[in-house]
Write a protein that holds these residues in place. Structure first.
Motif, PDB file in Angstrom:
ATOM      1  N   TRP A  31      -5.316 -18.944  24.554  1.00 23.81           N
ATOM      2  CA  TRP A  31      -5.930 -19.259  23.262  1.00 23.81           C
ATOM      3  C   TRP A  31      -7.423 -19.442  23.445  1.00 23.81           C
ATOM      4  O   TRP A  31      -7.866 -20.000  24.447  1.00 23.81           O
ATOM      5  CB  TRP A  31      -5.374 -20.579  22.708  1.00 23.81           C
ATOM      6  CG  TRP A  31      -3.990 -20.494  22.179  1.00 23.81           C
ATOM      7  CD1 TRP A  31      -2.847 -20.697  22.881  1.00 23.81           C
ATOM      8  CD2 TRP A  31      -3.596 -20.197  20.840  1.00 23.81           C
ATOM      9  NE1 TRP A  31      -1.759 -20.549  22.051  1.00 23.81           N
ATOM     10  CE2 TRP A  31      -2.201 -20.240  20.788  1.00 23.81           C
ATOM     11  CE3 TRP A  31      -4.301 -19.907  19.668  1.00 23.81           C
ATOM     12  CZ2 TRP A  31      -1.485 -19.991  19.627  1.00 23.81           C
ATOM     13  CZ3 TRP A  31      -3.589 -19.665  18.509  1.00 23.81           C
ATOM     14  CH2 TRP A  31      -2.196 -19.702  18.489  1.00 23.81           C
ATOM     15  N   LYS A  32      -8.199 -19.016  22.486  1.00 22.13           N
ATOM     16  CA  LYS A  32      -9.604 -19.413  22.432  1.00 22.13           C
ATOM     17  C   LYS A  32      -9.621 -20.827  21.860  1.00 22.13           C
ATOM     18  O   LYS A  32      -8.747 -21.205  21.080  1.00 22.13           O
ATOM     19  CB  LYS A  32     -10.404 -18.452  21.548  1.00 22.13           C
ATOM     20  CG  LYS A  32     -10.527 -17.060  22.170  1.00 22.13           C
ATOM     21  CD  LYS A  32     -11.153 -16.081  21.217  1.00 22.13           C
ATOM     22  CE  LYS A  32     -10.024 -15.389  20.468  1.00 22.13           C
ATOM     23  NZ  LYS A  32     -10.477 -14.296  19.602  1.00 22.13           N
ATOM     24  N   VAL A  34     -12.035 -23.934  20.082  1.00 20.45           N
ATOM     25  CA  VAL A  34     -13.249 -24.481  19.486  1.00 20.45           C
ATOM     26  C   VAL A  34     -13.192 -25.989  19.665  1.00 20.45           C
ATOM     27  O   VAL A  34     -12.227 -26.633  19.248  1.00 20.45           O
ATOM     28  CB  VAL A  34     -13.359 -24.140  17.987  1.00 20.45           C
ATOM     29  CG1 VAL A  34     -14.458 -24.972  17.320  1.00 20.45           C
ATOM     30  CG2 VAL A  34     -13.610 -22.661  17.775  1.00 20.45           C
ATOM     31  N   PHE A  60      -8.935 -18.883  11.785  1.00 24.09           N
ATOM     32  CA  PHE A  60      -9.066 -19.149  13.218  1.00 24.09           C
ATOM     33  C   PHE A  60      -7.759 -18.834  13.941  1.00 24.09           C
ATOM     34  O   PHE A  60      -7.773 -18.232  15.020  1.00 24.09           O
ATOM     35  CB  PHE A  60      -9.494 -20.601  13.472  1.00 24.09           C
ATOM     36  CG  PHE A  60     -10.973 -20.830  13.340  1.00 24.09           C
ATOM     37  CD1 PHE A  60     -11.840 -20.531  14.385  1.00 24.09           C
ATOM     38  CD2 PHE A  60     -11.507 -21.349  12.166  1.00 24.09           C
ATOM     39  CE1 PHE A  60     -13.209 -20.739  14.263  1.00 24.09           C
ATOM     40  CE2 PHE A  60     -12.873 -21.560  12.035  1.00 24.09           C
ATOM     41  CZ  PHE A  60     -13.727 -21.256  13.083  1.00 24.09           C
ATOM     42  N   LYS A  64      -6.537 -16.117  17.107  1.00 24.02           N
ATOM     43  CA  LYS A  64      -5.976 -16.767  18.309  1.00 24.02           C
ATOM     44  C   LYS A  64      -6.899 -17.859  18.832  1.00 24.02           C
ATOM     45  O   LYS A  64      -7.199 -17.939  20.023  1.00 24.02           O
ATOM     46  CB  LYS A  64      -5.663 -15.753  19.407  1.00 24.02           C
ATOM     47  CG  LYS A  64      -4.456 -14.920  19.096  1.00 24.02           C
ATOM     48  CD  LYS A  64      -3.413 -14.697  20.153  1.00 24.02           C
ATOM     49  CE  LYS A  64      -3.308 -15.510  21.345  1.00 24.02           C
ATOM     50  NZ  LYS A  64      -2.133 -16.186  21.688  1.00 24.02           N
ATOM     51  N   THR A  65      -7.363 -18.698  17.905  1.00 23.44           N
ATOM     52  CA  THR A  65      -8.317 -19.758  18.231  1.00 23.44           C
ATOM     53  C   THR A  65      -7.808 -21.098  17.712  1.00 23.44           C
ATOM     54  O   THR A  65      -7.482 -21.222  16.531  1.00 23.44           O
ATOM     55  CB  THR A  65      -9.694 -19.450  17.602  1.00 23.44           C
ATOM     56  OG1 THR A  65     -10.116 -18.148  18.015  1.00 23.44           O
ATOM     57  CG2 THR A  65     -10.723 -20.474  18.017  1.00 23.44           C
ATOM     58  N   LEU A 125     -17.400 -22.850  22.049  1.00 22.23           N
ATOM     59  CA  LEU A 125     -16.342 -21.846  21.967  1.00 22.23           C
ATOM     60  C   LEU A 125     -15.976 -21.413  23.379  1.00 22.23           C
ATOM     61  O   LEU A 125     -16.817 -20.920  24.128  1.00 22.23           O
ATOM     62  CB  LEU A 125     -16.810 -20.640  21.145  1.00 22.23           C
ATOM     63  CG  LEU A 125     -15.835 -19.480  21.014  1.00 22.23           C
ATOM     64  CD1 LEU A 125     -14.530 -19.912  20.343  1.00 22.23           C
ATOM     65  CD2 LEU A 125     -16.494 -18.336  20.232  1.00 22.23           C
ATOM     66  N   ASP A 127     -13.353 -19.119  25.732  1.00 24.49           N
ATOM     67  CA  ASP A 127     -12.484 -17.947  25.596  1.00 24.49           C
ATOM     68  C   ASP A 127     -11.085 -18.234  26.134  1.00 24.49           C
ATOM     69  O   ASP A 127     -10.809 -19.324  26.656  1.00 24.49           O
ATOM     70  CB  ASP A 127     -13.121 -16.697  26.210  1.00 24.49           C
ATOM     71  CG  ASP A 127     -13.130 -16.660  27.732  1.00 24.49           C
ATOM     72  OD1 ASP A 127     -12.447 -17.479  28.394  1.00 24.49           O
ATOM     73  OD2 ASP A 127     -13.833 -15.783  28.274  1.00 24.49           O
ATOM     74  N   SER A 128     -10.207 -17.254  26.019  1.00 29.17           N
ATOM     75  CA  SER A 128      -8.799 -17.459  26.373  1.00 29.17           C
ATOM     76  C   SER A 128      -8.565 -17.629  27.876  1.00 29.17           C
ATOM     77  O   SER A 128      -7.471 -17.976  28.302  1.00 29.17           O
ATOM     78  CB  SER A 128      -7.950 -16.301  25.843  1.00 29.17           C
ATOM     79  OG  SER A 128      -8.419 -15.080  26.372  1.00 29.17           O
ATOM     80  N   ALA A 152     -15.738 -16.272  17.292  1.00 32.92           N
ATOM     81  CA  ALA A 152     -14.377 -16.296  17.854  1.00 32.92           C
ATOM     82  C   ALA A 152     -13.708 -14.940  17.673  1.00 32.92           C
ATOM     83  O   ALA A 152     -13.015 -14.450  18.579  1.00 32.92           O
ATOM     84  CB  ALA A 152     -13.544 -17.394  17.184  1.00 32.92           C
TER      85      ALA A 152
END
Length: 156
Positions: A31-32, A34, A60, A64-65, A125, A127-128, A152
């Motif tokens: 998952w990303k 925030v 979001f 995938k955030t 932010l 990343d995955s 994102a």
């Protein structure tokens, strides 16, 4: 303690959050993320920012955030804030300022003409793969969430 750096892995952490959840960064791979830091629950700017993240929450998720709000408030305050405004995301309680220090968001602020140390509104932010890809400091609330969503959607 090391502070985070752009384009570097964010050190793993565990933190208490609303809904009796423990948030562990390493368990969120894929998952990303925030992380938005804000000064205080139920204050005008912090409420507006939370409402904006709430209103874009589904967008979001499509990107995938996951979203987490972070302040130094206690969990009870977070639970009330989250319930009052129906935030669909968790709020992390950072009463010992561990995450605030890791992300270097404790800054001198001007409050009614007095210099104080406080949480500077900031968003990060990840990343995955756990790499810090973007940061926003000294955030102005209007239009901010849309900018974070755009970023994102653009990574991974």
């Amino acid at each position: 303690m090391a502070t985070v750096e752009l384009d570097k892995p964010v050190p793993d952490f565990a933190a208490q959050a609303t809904s009796q959840k423990d948030i562990v960064l390493s368990k969120l791979k894929g998952w990303k993320i925030v992380l938005y830091f804000y000064p205080k629950d139920s204050t005008p700017g912090c409420t507006t920012e939370g409402l904006d993240f709430r209103d874009y929450y589904d967008d979001f998720l499509k990107a995938k955030t996951l979203i987490f709000g972070i302040s130094k408030d206690i969990l009870k305050s977070h639970e009330q804030f989250k319930a009052q405004y129906q935030f669909p995301f968790e709020l992390i309680s950072d009463t010992d300022a561990y995450l605030c220090q890791m992300f270097d968001v404790i800054q001198p602020l001007n409050m009614y003409g007095k210099q104080i140390q406080g949480v500077e509104r900031s968003t990060f932010l990840i990343d995955s793969n756990g790499i810090l890809r973007k940061e926003w400091r000294k955030v102005r609330v209007n239009g901010h969430v849309e900018e974070v969503l755009e970023a994102a959607e653009a990574i991974d």
